[in-house]
Write an enzyme that holds these catalytic residues in place. Structure first.
Site, short mmCIF file in Angstrom:
data_model
loop_
_atom_site.label_atom_id
_atom_site.label_comp_id
_atom_site.label_asym_id
_atom_site.label_seq_id
_atom_site.Cartn_x
_atom_site.Cartn_y
_atom_site.Cartn_z
N CYS A 43 0.87 -1.17 0.00
CA CYS A 43 0.00 0.00 0.00
C CYS A 43 0.91 1.23 0.00
O CYS A 43 1.63 1.47 0.97
CB CYS A 43 -0.88 -0.02 1.25
SG CYS A 43 -1.85 1.48 1.45
N ASN A 45 -6.92 -4.07 -8.61
CA ASN A 45 -7.33 -2.70 -8.33
C ASN A 45 -7.58 -2.03 -9.68
O ASN A 45 -6.75 -2.14 -10.58
CB ASN A 45 -6.24 -1.96 -7.57
CG ASN A 45 -5.95 -2.64 -6.24
OD1 ASN A 45 -6.71 -2.54 -5.30
ND2 ASN A 45 -4.83 -3.35 -6.18
N CYS A 102 -5.06 6.00 -3.98
CA CYS A 102 -4.40 4.70 -3.95
C CYS A 102 -3.00 4.91 -4.48
O CYS A 102 -2.81 5.21 -5.66
CB CYS A 102 -5.17 3.69 -4.81
SG CYS A 102 -4.33 2.11 -4.94
N THR A 129 -0.22 2.83 -4.85
CA THR A 129 0.30 1.94 -5.89
C THR A 129 -0.48 2.15 -7.19
O THR A 129 0.05 1.94 -8.27
CB THR A 129 0.21 0.45 -5.46
OG1 THR A 129 -1.14 0.15 -5.10
CG2 THR A 129 1.15 0.15 -4.30
#
Length: 270
Positions: A83, A181, A208, A210
């Site tokens: 993360c 994702n 987010c 990444t």
């Protein structure tokens, strides 16, 4: 029976951090006082109505070869993949605890990470893993920046039903088992606008790390950019910046740069 239950309550001191609206519960677990007893504990703490509320929970632990180790759990209670914004927040937390000063080498689930942090402790540049390959799925790009990501260019991103569209892609036959994702990006010229549906949270999040990293790299390849590239990215929770070197095939010195702030701290029993 009631008394028996109370004997097993674990009192924990926690900190709450956010990085561009991605929020996390952080626990200093160098003394190993927090015992992970399964998904329910994390699920309960991350619940926004019945707990503290967060996108994930992190334990900062001792490691003999690094300044510290980052253990990350998704809001669903499962051990998570890397993360990025969490990584930035745990660096700010480590500075707050006095473990580090302005730079650090720590260990996360996808390997070692280097990071540097401002004197004030509110801005973190986190080095991400090198990337050698970006795949395709139709017109979308697919890559792993510590977590698996799907990157789709769209127009009118503001009006897009990210929950509905993202959920459909994440649960299609290709990705259902492992999950992915899903990032939607609109190129605004001087910056990229990104919205992400995150697996594990199973919803759109405010940022987010990444994901924006995956988007910036994908767009550099898409636009045939090369050299040292700085890509400003706007997410629902604020502004981030991705910096990297790209020679046309490999991405090196990839940094996720952005704010990290302590929101509050407290004690709870689980």
């Amino acid at each position: 029976m009631l008394n028996d239950k109370h004997q097993h309550l674990m009192k924990i001191h926690f900190f709450k951090y956010q990085g561009a609206g991605n929020d996390f519960i952080l626990i200093d677990n160098r003394d190993q006082s927090f015992k992970y007893t399964g998904n329910n504990t994390v699920l309960q703490l991350c619940n926004r109505r019945f707990g503290i509320g967060a996108d994930g929970l992190m334990l900062l632990q001792n490691h003999e070869d690094y300044d510290f180790e980052m253990l990350y759990f998704n809001a669903d209670g499962n051990l998570g993949s890397m993360c990025g914004n969490g990584g930035r927040c745990i660096v700010a937390f480590a500075k707050h605890l006095g473990i580090i000063d302005t730079e650090t080498n720590f260990l996360a689930v996808d390997g070692p990470h280097y990071a540097k942090i401002s004197e004030k402790g509110d801005w973190v540049d986190l080095q991400m893993i090198d990337i050698d390959h970006i795949g395709n799925d139709g017109t979308a790009y697919v890559l792993n920046t510590g977590s698996p990501h799907y990157v789709q260019q769209v127009s009118r991103l503001e009006a897009l039903d990210v929950y509905k569209e993202g959920k459909a892609i994440r649960n299609n036959s290709t990705y259902k088992a492992e999950g992915i994702n899903v990032n939607f990006v609109e190129d605004q010229g001087d910056h990229l606008f990104v919205r992400t549906f995150e697996r594990g949270v199973e919803d759109e999040t405010y940022a987010c790390g990444t994901g924006v990293t995956a988007v910036a790299l994908s767009m550099a390849q898409h636009k045939h950019q090369q050299g040292h590239i700085k890509t400003p990215v706007k997410v629902l929770g604020g502004d981030l910046r991705i910096e990297f070197d790209y020679d046309g095939t490999q991405f090196r010195n990839v940094f996720l740069c952005g704010p990290a702030a302590q929101v509050f701290q407290g004690d709870t029993e689980v």
